[in-house]
Every structure is written in C-alpha cells, then in structure tokens.
Design a protein around this motif. Structure first.
Motif, short mmCIF file in Angstrom:
data_model
loop_
_atom_site.label_atom_id
_atom_site.label_comp_id
_atom_site.label_asym_id
_atom_site.label_seq_id
_atom_site.Cartn_x
_atom_site.Cartn_y
_atom_site.Cartn_z
N GLY A 185 45.01 56.50 43.38
CA GLY A 185 44.10 55.42 43.02
C GLY A 185 44.57 54.05 43.44
N GLN A 186 45.76 53.94 44.03
CA GLN A 186 46.29 52.64 44.45
C GLN A 186 45.37 52.03 45.50
OE1 GLN A 186 50.43 52.77 45.42
NE2 GLN A 186 50.41 50.85 46.56
N GLY A 187 44.92 50.83 45.25
CA GLY A 187 43.96 50.19 46.16
C GLY A 187 42.53 50.31 45.70
N GLY A 188 42.23 51.37 44.92
CA GLY A 188 40.91 51.52 44.31
C GLY A 188 39.76 51.45 45.30
N VAL A 189 38.68 50.82 44.87
CA VAL A 189 37.47 50.77 45.70
C VAL A 189 37.70 49.92 46.95
CG1 VAL A 189 35.91 51.18 43.77
CG2 VAL A 189 36.54 48.83 44.36
N LEU A 190 38.60 48.93 46.87
CA LEU A 190 38.88 48.12 48.06
C LEU A 190 39.57 48.97 49.13
CD1 LEU A 190 40.13 44.81 46.39
CD2 LEU A 190 37.82 45.41 47.14
N GLY A 191 40.51 49.81 48.70
CA GLY A 191 41.16 50.71 49.65
C GLY A 191 40.18 51.72 50.22
N ALA A 192 39.30 52.24 49.38
CA ALA A 192 38.29 53.19 49.86
C ALA A 192 37.34 52.54 50.86
CB ALA A 192 37.50 53.74 48.67
N LEU A 193 36.94 51.30 50.58
CA LEU A 193 36.07 50.57 51.50
C LEU A 193 36.74 50.38 52.85
CD1 LEU A 193 33.37 48.90 51.71
CD2 LEU A 193 34.72 46.92 50.99
N ALA A 194 38.00 49.95 52.83
CA ALA A 194 38.73 49.73 54.07
C ALA A 194 38.95 51.04 54.82
CB ALA A 194 40.08 49.06 53.77
N ALA A 195 39.27 52.11 54.09
CA ALA A 195 39.51 53.41 54.72
C ALA A 195 38.25 53.92 55.41
CB ALA A 195 40.00 54.41 53.69
N ALA A 196 37.11 53.81 54.74
CA ALA A 196 35.86 54.29 55.32
C ALA A 196 35.42 53.44 56.50
CB ALA A 196 34.77 54.32 54.25
N LEU A 197 35.66 52.14 56.43
CA LEU A 197 35.36 51.28 57.58
C LEU A 197 36.20 51.69 58.79
CD1 LEU A 197 35.12 47.72 55.96
CD2 LEU A 197 33.31 48.91 57.21
N LEU A 198 37.47 51.94 58.57
CA LEU A 198 38.34 52.38 59.66
C LEU A 198 37.87 53.72 60.21
CD1 LEU A 198 40.87 52.10 61.41
CD2 LEU A 198 42.16 53.18 59.55
N GLY B 66 46.00 47.68 47.34
CA GLY B 66 46.57 47.62 46.00
C GLY B 66 47.10 46.25 45.67
N THR B 67 47.71 45.60 46.66
CA THR B 67 48.22 44.24 46.46
C THR B 67 47.07 43.27 46.18
OG1 THR B 67 50.09 44.69 47.94
CG2 THR B 67 49.55 42.37 47.52
N VAL B 68 45.99 43.40 46.95
CA VAL B 68 44.82 42.53 46.75
C VAL B 68 44.20 42.79 45.38
CG1 VAL B 68 42.50 41.99 47.56
CG2 VAL B 68 44.35 42.32 49.21
N ALA B 69 44.05 44.08 45.03
CA ALA B 69 43.45 44.42 43.74
C ALA B 69 44.28 43.87 42.58
CB ALA B 69 43.30 45.94 43.62
N THR B 70 45.60 43.99 42.69
CA THR B 70 46.48 43.45 41.65
C THR B 70 46.33 41.93 41.56
OG1 THR B 70 48.07 45.24 41.99
CG2 THR B 70 48.86 43.26 40.89
N ALA B 71 46.20 41.28 42.70
CA ALA B 71 46.02 39.83 42.70
C ALA B 71 44.71 39.43 42.03
CB ALA B 71 46.07 39.30 44.13
N HIS C 54 34.06 43.19 40.13
CA HIS C 54 33.88 43.81 38.82
C HIS C 54 34.46 45.21 38.79
CE1 HIS C 54 31.47 40.57 37.31
NE2 HIS C 54 30.45 40.81 38.10
N THR C 55 34.16 45.99 39.82
CA THR C 55 34.61 47.38 39.86
C THR C 55 36.14 47.46 39.90
OG1 THR C 55 32.59 47.91 41.08
CG2 THR C 55 34.29 49.59 41.03
N THR C 56 36.75 46.57 40.65
CA THR C 56 38.22 46.55 40.72
C THR C 56 38.83 46.25 39.36
OG1 THR C 56 38.20 45.87 43.04
CG2 THR C 56 40.19 45.40 41.79
N LEU C 57 38.25 45.28 38.64
CA LEU C 57 38.76 44.94 37.32
C LEU C 57 38.58 46.11 36.34
CD1 LEU C 57 37.51 41.25 37.00
CD2 LEU C 57 39.86 42.03 37.33
N ILE C 58 37.44 46.79 36.43
CA ILE C 58 37.21 47.94 35.55
C ILE C 58 38.21 49.05 35.84
CG2 ILE C 58 35.57 49.79 34.99
CD1 ILE C 58 33.32 47.75 35.45
N GLU C 59 38.51 49.28 37.12
CA GLU C 59 39.50 50.28 37.49
C GLU C 59 40.88 49.93 36.94
OE1 GLU C 59 38.51 52.52 41.60
OE2 GLU C 59 39.13 50.44 41.79
N GLN C 60 41.24 48.66 37.02
CA GLN C 60 42.58 48.23 36.62
C GLN C 60 42.75 48.13 35.10
OE1 GLN C 60 43.42 44.50 38.49
NE2 GLN C 60 44.34 45.45 40.28
#
Length: 471
Positions: free
Chosen positions: A214-227, A269-274, A314-320
């Motif tokens: 789950g590290q990176g959450g939806v932001l990691g998933a978004l980046a992974a799918a874009l790649l 994960g770093t961005v989500a934590t920030a 919002h989704t990132t905060l809910i995940e964290q």
C-alpha cells in the motif's frame, strides 16, 4: 413538478449540436458531463433556459458540464447515452471529415489548456469511484458506532470486512480507470497498480528498506497505470502483429511493475506522507486561517467544476489516517450557500419565481448539494454568491479554530456534505465532540451567510422581481 428524463435529455442534446455531436457522456453526483466533437455547435444560453437545467459549465476543451441535480442526472445520462448510440451517424472508414473539422479541432486544442485537461482527466479517473467510497464510508461509520456501543458483536467483523475491502484494493480500481482514461488497456493498468497493494512487496528492498504493501496508495497506483499505458503504446508500435498478444502485455507488466517497485512506490509514498503531514501541520498551526480560506474558496471551485481535482488528496488522507480533515472544512461552503439562500427568500418576498426555486433547491442544499442554489439563486443575483462564500469562510474558520485546540474533525469518505456528512464523521476526540464541532461550523456558516446576504448581499435589489432559472 419533476422533469421527464427522456424529454430533458432530448432538450439538452438539441442545444449541444445533436446526438451526432456528442462523443462521450458520463455523470457525477449532480452533473451530466459531455464531450463534444464541435464545441462551437453548443448554445449555452439556450441550454441554461431548459427547465430542469440548473447551470452550465464550459470546460474549454470540448467538455461541457450540465448541472441537473442529484438523482435525475443518472436518469438523464442514461437517456442521453441511449439517444447518442441510437442516432449517431456512422462514418465509413476513410471517409473525409466534415467541412471545417480542422478548424474546429484547432479551436478545441487552443481551449484545452494543460491545467484544464489534467484536472478533467483526474476527475474522470476518480469520480466513478465516489459511490463505492460513500457506501463503504457509511458502513465503516456504522460499524464504528456498533463497536463503541458493544452491540451486535457477531455482525461487526462482517461489516468491517465489507467496509474495508474496497479501500484495501482501491489502487486496482484507480489503475483500471487511469488506463481507460489515457488510452491503455484497463486490465493492464489494474494489473500494474495491483503491485502497490500486493502483500508480497514486503519482501522487496528498495532504497535500503523493505517496501510496505500500500506504500504510495492511490498516487502510486495512478503513476503506475500511467507508466503502463505509455509502455503499452510504445510496444504496440514496435512489436510485430503476430507477437503482439504475447509480448506487449508481458513487457508492459514487467517494465512498469519493476519501475513501480523500485521507484514509484517510494516516490509516491513520500508525496503521500507529505500531504498527510502538511494537512495536519496546517490545521494545528493555522487552523482558523486555513478553514477561512478553504471554506471561502470552495464555492468558486464547485462553480467551475474544479473541485473534483481534490479527490486524490481526500483519498490519500483517508488511506493514511482513516479520514480526510479537509472535507468538513470545504463542506462549510454549502452552509454559507444555504444561509444566503434563506436570506434571499426572506428579503425578496414578492419574487415568486425565485422563492419557488429556493424552496425546491434548499433540501438538496442542506444535504450538501450546492449546485441548484448556486446556479438557480446566488450566482444570477451576483452579490449573494460572494456573501455565501463569506458564510463558508466563517464556518471553515470555526472548525479550523477547534483543530488548533486539538479537536480534529474528519470524514471517512468523500461525496456527501452538509447534514449528510454526519454519518461519515470521525476524529480524534470522540463522536460527540466531533459532531458538536461540525454542527457548530454548519450553524456558523448558516448564520454568517444569512446575515451577510441580508444586510449586504441584496443592496440595490430589494424586492425587485428577478427571473431565476427554473428548477
């Protein structure tokens, strides 16, 4: 009286250039979202005059948002989609484009600024997830109440599993939607995004430490799918047709998966934590100011349709953290809008048309659906829109002030606001304190929105009749 969905769909299509001009149709909670082949064929003034249309937002890149309100928007979208599929003329392969299509495409490109396009595409990825976020969030809140009260102990584990399963796998859904939106194969986007939440990533070491599922959450998933979408498109143009079915999916998943494990998950994960740290710091050190700004500016974002771009945050905060502390602040904008509408109703007592609009739109406004009041009442009058923003700012400042005192108010899901947000409320000070602070914010927003509009928002309007759009 409620408008017939089929008739409303026909009227909308007639004013956007007909079914043949619509290339896609979708909806969120209150808006019909259309993509037009020729944006210049749409008549926004005629569209606004259609009974049942509460407002129109031109996205500037060939997209139009027609505000219809909750409930009816889903029915109208279904009718629009059926009509478009039934009446759109087919063009033979290789046939020439319609006259002027090159000019129309050039106009579309000029209006499609990078920011507008990015926000629209982010919304297209996350908006379809909102119904599940709402349903699972309400169940999570209900399960929490049952656990705290010690009721139905045999049922709470089942409710917990039902409410938590979607959030545990939300990265997969984000990956599927991202690939679909950006022209890739949806299942490949989902397959690569699934790497983010797979428990086995705990055995992988990156940057000298073990990854966490789950590290990176939806932001990691978004980046992974874009790649994955980029890699897939690169392969499609280079792999021989006979080997495409074998090599393209394999290379896409392999390359994107490795980059996700050894780069994207750590970075996201770093961005989500920030984001989480920044939100907490903002409320603790500048809660009242942050609430004032967020509550005051949210109505303009809703008016422009840009509020959907906040969903990933919002989704990132809910995940964290299990809840988003931003949504209750933003929800105060709706409270200011309700207060302003009531003041208009009281002051303009001889304006029968406007008072009818307010009576029909107020229940939705109390439940956090602000578009009917925005487009039917405050925005046409002008100054009441600004005084409604003042009410939202006051409500946001109220909740933010208590955050600086240590009482955080959060929401376990996104979508509802107003009184509909109460079942989703949670925080760090217990349900009673959380609901009291949120309720106090609503009352503050109502009161300031009403007072500001009553005393300052209707100067020069008085009891002059005003033709508001029919609701």
């Amino acid at each position: 009286m409620r408008n017939d969905p089929a008739s409303l769909a026909t009227a909308v299509l007639a004013r956007v250039g007909g079914p043949a001009n619509v290339t896609s149709a979708a909806h969120c909670m209150t808006r019909l979202r259309l993509t037009l082949a020729d944006p210049t064929a749409a008549d926004p003034d005629a569209l606004r005059s259609v009974p049942g249309v509460l407002g129109v937002v031109d996205g500037g890149d060939g997209t139009w948002q027609v505000v219809l309100g909750p409930g009816v928007v889903a029915e109208v979208t279904a009718e629009v989609t059926a009509e478009v599929d039934r009446r759109r003329p087919a063009r033979a392969p290789g046939a020439p484009s319609a006259p002027g299509s090159a000019l129309k495409e050039e106009l579309r490109r000029r209006n499609a600024t990078p920011l507008k396009t990015a926000l629209r595409r982010i919304a297209n990825v996350f908006v379809p997830l909102i119904p599940a976020l709402i349903g699972c969030g309400i169940l999570a809140g209900l399960n929490g109440l049952l656990l705290n009260a010690g009721w139905l102990p045999g049922l709470t584990p089942a409710l917990s599993a039902i409410a938590s399963a979607f959030m545990a796998l939300i990265a997969v859904f984000v990956g599927v939607n991202t690939a679909k939106e950006f022209g890739g194969t949806p299942v490949l986007g989902g397959a690569v995004a699934a790497v983010v939440v797979y428990p086995g990533v705990a055995k992988v070491t990156a940057f000298g430490m073990h990854l966490a599922p789950g590290q990176g959450g939806v932001l990691g998933a978004l980046a992974a799918a874009l790649l994955a979408t980029r890699v897939e498109k690169w392969c499609r143009g280079r792999v021989p047709g006979a080997l495409d079915v074998l090599l393209t999916p394999t290379v896409t998943v392999l390359v994107s998966g490795l980059v996700t494990l050894y780069g994207l998950m750590y970075a996201a994960g770093t961005v989500a934590t920030a984001i989480g740290t920044g939100a907490d710091w903002l409320l603790v050190h500048a809660g009242a100011v942050a609430g004032l700004v967020l509550g005051g500016l949210f109505l303009p974002l809703v008016m422009l349709g840009l509020h959907q771009a906040l969903i990933p945050i919002h989704t990132t905060l809910i995940e964290q953290q299990g809840y988003t502390v931003l949504l209750p602040l933003l929800a105060m904008a709706g409270a200011g809008q309700v207060g302003a509408a009531v003041a208009v109703y009281v002051r303009l007592r001889h304006d029968t048309s406007l008072r009818t609009t307010i009576r029909s739109a107020l229940p939705a406004g109390l439940l956090g659906v602000g578009e009917p009041l925005i487009y039917g009442v405050s925005l046409p009058l002008g100054r009441p829109f600004l005084t409604a923003c003042a009410g939202g700012a006051a409500g946001g400042a109220f909740i933010g002030f208590f955050a600086t005192l240590g009482t955080q108010v959060g929401a376990t899901a996104i979508g509802p606001s107003g009184w509909a947000l109460f079942p989703l409320l949670t925080g760090n000070a217990g349900p009673a304190a959380t609901m009291a602070v949120y309720g106090g914010g609503l009352l503050t927003g109502y009161a300031v929105g009403f007072a500001a509009t009553y005393f300052f928002g209707l100067t020069g309007v008085g009891d002059r009749p005003h033709e508001a759009p029919s609701s």
